[in-house]
Write an enzyme that holds these catalytic residues in place. Structure first.
Site, PDB file in Angstrom:
ATOM      1  CE  LYS A  25      -0.209  -0.144   5.036  1.00  0.00           C
ATOM      2  NZ  LYS A  25      -0.994  -0.573   6.205  1.00  0.00           N
ATOM      3  CE1 TYR A  61      13.026  31.897   4.900  1.00  0.00           C
ATOM      4  CE2 TYR A  61      13.218  29.519   4.562  1.00  0.00           C
ATOM      5  CZ  TYR A  61      13.059  30.802   4.052  1.00  0.00           C
ATOM      6  OH  TYR A  61      12.936  30.978   2.698  1.00  0.00           O
TER       7      TYR A  61
END
Ligand code: PLP
Length: 362
Positions: free
Chosen positions: A34, A259
């Site tokens: 999956k 940042y």
């Protein structure tokens, strides 16, 4: 120089699968593919494993359709069943196995106008409260709907899922779940195939080695446990996430990086900028100090991960160059370690590699 790429080691994938078969010699095997084979590539992984596995498992019917279109003929199990009554026709046509977790699904199978009966595994809840009923009356009702239709292959199978097989502090609860499973088998008279063990069950709980087992994360060489890595289980990591250094800067003690100035140099040092960010699937939540492999040594990340880049503190004496390769996780740097620095699990990291990252197979 490639900014970032993934390589998938298909021989490691095969070796891991053989190791799983040695660990569970009395079971048949359902390779769980999956979510794009946990980010490793659905069709490629299925083709590599086709001759080794007895079946595949996916979560959604479109994943099964992709496998059939690619020519995969093995049984394919739908782990969540299906969501629309009309899906039963597709399931029959594509010869899929389906979990049946509620009366809606059982009745839809019974009511369908199909030529080929469907392999059904009644899905029950033994403690997780995700899919399936834990009420014997309701389970008996689902069982009886399926037993009374020509549309379901007999005998019916039984499937359930362990929620704490990887959690030592919940070992008692795990025992209880396994007991619940076998109580349902006995009390409700299930005489078809049983399907219980996931990766953690395969590694630690022999009683979950039922007719079928469902290995997922361990096929990819990754541990389901918090306290060890795939290597500790005799497995080899299949995915390598590689990048390169694209800039180098000298920093003075006190210089602020990235940042939010989330890293302040504690000493003079050399900073590397690596071409990998959360836009590639590298976790934004990776803390200062998350390990990165550069020229054979582990160095710590520094500052917030950006969309396309991240920073590493190469150390005051660094001689690394622009263009030098970097391993973000792989055989020499376990993804388990990166995940724990990022406050997540390795499953999530390998699953969320972004489409812009080129994947190659060796
Ligand atoms: C994903 C999944 C698995 C595989 O789990 P791993 O921990 O990766 O082995 C097995 N069974 C079900 C129902 C699943 O959803």
């Amino acid at each position: 120089m490639k900014p970032i790429s993934v390589t998938i080691d298909t021989s490691a994938l095969m070796a891991n699968f053989k190791r799983i078969k040695q660990m569970t010699p009395d079971s048949r095997h359902i390779a769980v593919v999956k979510a794009n084979a946990y980010g490793h590539g659905l069709v490629r992984v299925a083709k590599v494993l086709e001759s080794l596995t007895d079946a595949f498992a996916v979560s959604r019917i479109d994943e099964a359709e992709i496998l059939r279109q690619a020519g995969i003929r093995s049984p394919i199990v739908l782990l969540e069943g299906f969501f629309n009554a009309s899906d039963v026709n597709t399931i029959s046509k594509l010869d899929l196995y389906t979990a049946v977790h509620d009366l809606f699904q059982a009745r839809a199978i019974s009511a369908a106008d199909i030529d080929k009966p469907v392999h059904c595994w009644v899905q029950v809840d033994i403690g997780m409260h995700r899919l399936g009923s834990n009420d014997p009356k309701e389970i008996a009702q689902i069982k009886s709907v399926l037993e009374n239709t020509q549309n379901a292959v007999k005998p019916l199978g039984l499937i359930s899922h362990l929620s704490v097989a990887d959690t030592p502090s919940e070992n008692e609860y795990n025992e209880k779940e396994i007991n619940n499973f076998f109580d349902i088998v006995r009390d409700l008279g299930f005489d078809g195939d049983l399907c219980l063990g996931n990766s953690a069950g395969i590694c630690r709980w022999d009683r979950s080695h039922t007719t079928w087992v469902r290995p997922g994360i361990i096929m990819y060489g990754i541990s389901p446990f918090e306290d060890n890595t795939g290597r500790d289980l005799g497995l080899t990591p299949v995915m390598t996430l590689k990048s390169s250094i694209i800039a180098i800067h000298k920093l003075k003690k006190g210089d602020k990086v990235g940042y939010g100035a989330a890293f302040v140099a504690p000493r003079d040092t050399v900073l590397g900028v690596v071409s990998a960010g959360y836009g590639d699937g590298y976790p934004r939540t990776a803390q200062n100090g998350t390990p990165v492999l550069v020229n054979g040594r582990i160095v710590p990340t520094a500052g917030h991960v950006c969309m396309d880049m991240l920073f590493v503190d190469l150390g005051p004496d660094a001689r690394d160059q622009v263009g030098d390769p970097v391993e973000l996780w792989g055989p020499d740097l376990p993804v388990e370690h990166v995940a724990s620095h990022a406050g997540t699990i390795p499953y999530e990291l390998v699953c969320r590699i972004m489409p812009r990252v080129e994947v190659s197979y060796i």
